[in-house]
Design a protein around this motif. Structure first.
Motif, PDB file in Angstrom:
ATOM      1  N   UNK A  95       6.421   7.259  11.520  1.00 51.34           N
ATOM      2  CA  UNK A  95       4.990   7.311  12.063  1.00 51.34           C
ATOM      3  C   UNK A  95       4.236   6.075  11.468  1.00 51.34           C
ATOM      4  N   UNK A  96       4.298   5.740  10.217  1.00 52.28           N
ATOM      5  CA  UNK A  96       3.530   4.850   9.849  1.00 52.28           C
ATOM      6  C   UNK A  96       3.893   3.176  10.421  1.00 52.28           C
ATOM      7  N   UNK A  97       5.216   3.226  10.493  1.00 46.54           N
ATOM      8  CA  UNK A  97       5.993   1.727  11.098  1.00 46.54           C
ATOM      9  C   UNK A  97       5.304   1.808  12.621  1.00 46.54           C
ATOM     10  N   UNK A  98       5.454   2.829  13.359  1.00 52.12           N
ATOM     11  CA  UNK A  98       5.099   3.097  14.593  1.00 52.12           C
ATOM     12  C   UNK A  98       3.543   2.966  14.831  1.00 52.12           C
ATOM     13  N   UNK A  99       2.801   3.321  13.990  1.00 51.86           N
ATOM     14  CA  UNK A  99       1.330   3.332  14.054  1.00 51.86           C
ATOM     15  C   UNK A  99       0.936   1.618  13.834  1.00 51.86           C
ATOM     16  N   UNK A 100       1.439   1.051  12.894  1.00 52.78           N
ATOM     17  CA  UNK A 100       1.330  -0.167  12.582  1.00 52.78           C
ATOM     18  C   UNK A 100       1.636  -1.214  13.566  1.00 52.78           C
ATOM     19  N   UNK A 101       2.700  -0.886  14.246  1.00 55.24           N
ATOM     20  CA  UNK A 101       3.032  -1.528  15.326  1.00 55.24           C
ATOM     21  C   UNK A 101       2.103  -1.913  16.678  1.00 55.24           C
ATOM     22  N   UNK A 102       0.903  -1.088  16.602  1.00 52.79           N
ATOM     23  CA  UNK A 102       0.216  -0.846  17.614  1.00 52.79           C
ATOM     24  C   UNK A 102      -0.949  -2.010  17.390  1.00 52.79           C
ATOM     25  N   UNK A 103      -0.906  -2.442  16.305  1.00 54.31           N
ATOM     26  CA  UNK A 103      -1.670  -3.545  16.071  1.00 54.31           C
ATOM     27  C   UNK A 103      -3.574  -3.205  15.965  1.00 54.31           C
ATOM     28  N   UNK A 104      -3.799  -2.133  15.881  1.00 50.02           N
ATOM     29  CA  UNK A 104      -5.123  -1.630  15.950  1.00 50.02           C
ATOM     30  C   UNK A 104      -5.374  -0.929  14.432  1.00 50.02           C
ATOM     31  N   UNK A 105      -6.839  -0.716  14.283  1.00 48.07           N
ATOM     32  CA  UNK A 105      -6.983  -0.302  12.788  1.00 48.07           C
ATOM     33  C   UNK A 105      -6.786   1.441  12.979  1.00 48.07           C
ATOM     34  N   UNK A 124       0.614  -1.232  -0.043  1.00 51.94           N
ATOM     35  CA  UNK A 124      -0.039   0.058  -0.126  1.00 51.94           C
ATOM     36  C   UNK A 124       1.037   1.116  -0.004  1.00 51.94           C
ATOM     37  N   UNK A 125       2.217   1.242   0.421  1.00 52.19           N
ATOM     38  CA  UNK A 125       2.923   2.268   0.207  1.00 52.19           C
ATOM     39  C   UNK A 125       2.653   3.160   1.423  1.00 52.19           C
ATOM     40  N   UNK A 126       2.923   4.648   1.039  1.00 50.84           N
ATOM     41  CA  UNK A 126       2.501   5.755   1.967  1.00 50.84           C
ATOM     42  C   UNK A 126       1.071   5.705   2.317  1.00 50.84           C
ATOM     43  N   UNK A 127       0.586   5.555   3.702  1.00 52.28           N
ATOM     44  CA  UNK A 127      -0.676   5.613   4.040  1.00 52.28           C
ATOM     45  C   UNK A 127      -1.157   6.933   4.466  1.00 52.28           C
ATOM     46  N   UNK A 128      -2.316   7.325   4.028  1.00 51.82           N
ATOM     47  CA  UNK A 128      -2.699   8.984   4.717  1.00 51.82           C
ATOM     48  C   UNK A 128      -3.236   8.744   6.136  1.00 51.82           C
ATOM     49  N   UNK A 129      -2.324   8.552   7.024  1.00 53.10           N
ATOM     50  CA  UNK A 129      -2.472   8.437   8.383  1.00 53.10           C
ATOM     51  C   UNK A 129      -1.985   9.614   9.385  1.00 53.10           C
ATOM     52  N   UNK A 130      -1.262  10.389   8.702  1.00 50.62           N
ATOM     53  CA  UNK A 130      -0.723  11.560   9.537  1.00 50.62           C
ATOM     54  C   UNK A 130      -0.406  12.858   8.644  1.00 50.62           C
ATOM     55  N   UNK A 131      -0.579  13.979   9.344  1.00 51.73           N
ATOM     56  CA  UNK A 131      -0.211  15.231   8.665  1.00 51.73           C
ATOM     57  C   UNK A 131       0.931  15.263   7.776  1.00 51.73           C
ATOM     58  N   UNK A 132       2.087  14.439   8.228  1.00 52.04           N
ATOM     59  CA  UNK A 132       3.313  14.277   7.508  1.00 52.04           C
ATOM     60  C   UNK A 132       3.035  13.594   6.104  1.00 52.04           C
ATOM     61  N   UNK A 133       2.372  12.447   6.229  1.00 52.42           N
ATOM     62  CA  UNK A 133       1.808  11.818   4.673  1.00 52.42           C
ATOM     63  C   UNK A 133       1.262  12.439   3.864  1.00 52.42           C
ATOM     64  N   UNK A 134       0.387  13.337   4.331  1.00 54.70           N
ATOM     65  CA  UNK A 134      -0.607  14.182   3.553  1.00 54.70           C
ATOM     66  C   UNK A 134       0.385  15.213   2.589  1.00 54.70           C
ATOM     67  N   UNK A 135       1.420  15.534   3.272  1.00 56.22           N
ATOM     68  CA  UNK A 135       2.321  16.605   2.201  1.00 56.22           C
ATOM     69  C   UNK A 135       3.125  15.700   1.336  1.00 56.22           C
ATOM     70  N   UNK A 136       3.343  14.343   1.515  1.00 55.76           N
ATOM     71  CA  UNK A 136       4.034  13.507   0.710  1.00 55.76           C
ATOM     72  C   UNK A 136       3.049  13.129  -0.356  1.00 55.76           C
ATOM     73  N   UNK A 137       1.819  12.723   0.025  1.00 54.62           N
ATOM     74  CA  UNK A 137       1.055  12.322  -0.961  1.00 54.62           C
ATOM     75  C   UNK A 137       0.507  13.110  -1.839  1.00 54.62           C
ATOM     76  N   UNK A 138       0.762  14.401  -1.589  1.00 56.94           N
ATOM     77  CA  UNK A 138       0.355  15.457  -2.617  1.00 56.94           C
ATOM     78  C   UNK A 138       1.414  15.405  -4.020  1.00 56.94           C
TER      79      UNK A 138
END
Length: 252
Positions: free
Chosen positions: A197-207, A123-137
């Motif tokens: 941030x993405x790797x950290x968020x995914x390590x939480x194991x929740x949606x 899925x690559x970069x996920x839109x789950x943080x403010x930082x990711x939104x700048x990248x996705x642009x």
């Protein structure tokens, strides 16, 4: 390392670019993005000759100085004599970008753990943080074709990058481009933060909660507002002060 200064042998404009690029290398090392002596940051010098500055191969990023940077042509041949070797294979990615993007002065490439980890996710970069939104642009992807030393990879890399400023090199790492060194560095700071941030968020194991696509669509304008329309140059003076505090020797 007893590196002789070449300040008096180059133009004032080139010397300033050398100082900025050396500072960029030191900052990349400081933030933990370097991969021993591997990966590169290149900067194109102004003028019709299409000359570039790149790291002396074999030096750690926190050893690089303005004078030790190697000046090369489009084929990665030395333009100014240097006691340090260059790595033509490492210049393949950079030369491909510089050939295709006249608007780009600096190309910054990293192999960080977070960057490579996200590059391996389908899925690559996920839109789950403010930082990711700048990248996705302004994001593109390039499929892995082995160690990037083959010139025949250039056309596909150029086509995949297009006009994007952020490129995920699948199973490989991250790449940013900028009209200045400051822009490329700020882009990589944002890119790397989004991956961590993405790797950290995914390590939480929740949606994970994803950002509304309509917000992502308007992020480019939001970034301009955040930096007062200055882009990387808004933060670059403070970063140079940090580089100065770390070791002013980068300017030698």
């Amino acid at each position: 390392m007893n590196i002789s200064s070449i300040k008096e042998k180059v133009s004032e404009q080139e010397w300033q670019l050398r100082c900025d690029l050396a500072a960029c290398y030191r900052l990349v090392a400081h933030y933990g993005w370097s991969d021993l002596v591997f990966t590169h940051i290149s900067a194109r010098l102004p003028g019709p000759d299409r000359h570039f500055l790149i790291n002396p191969y074999g030096l750690m990023f926190d050893e690089i100085t303005a004078s030790s940077l190697v000046k090369v042509d489009e084929g990665c041949n030395k333009v100014i004599d240097s006691p340090f070797p260059v790595n033509p294979a490492g210049f393949v990615i950079h030369s491909a970008v510089h050939e295709a993007r006249e608007d780009v002065q600096c190309v910054l490439h990293t192999h960080t753990r977070a960057g490579v980890a996200v590059s391996a996710q389908a899925a690559g970069i996920l839109p789950i943080s403010q930082q990711s939104t700048f990248v996705l642009a302004s994001l593109a992807y390039h499929g892995y074709q082995g160690v990037a030393f083959r010139p025949e990879e250039k056309p596909s890399l150029q086509a995949d990058l297009g006009q994007a400023n952020f490129l995920v090199l699948r199973n490989h790492g991250l790449l940013t481009v900028g009209r200045t060194i400051a822009d490329a560095f700020l882009a990589m700071y944002t890119f790397e933060s989004a991956c961590q941030i993405q790797i950290g968020a995914q390590s939480g194991g929740t949606e994970l909660t994803q950002v509304d696509p309509r917000i992502v669509a308007g992020t480019a304008q939001a970034f301009k507002v955040q930096t007062g329309g200055l882009g990387g140059s808004f933060v670059w003076p403070s970063l140079l002060r940090k580089a100065e505090r770390l070791d002013p020797g980068y300017r030698t």
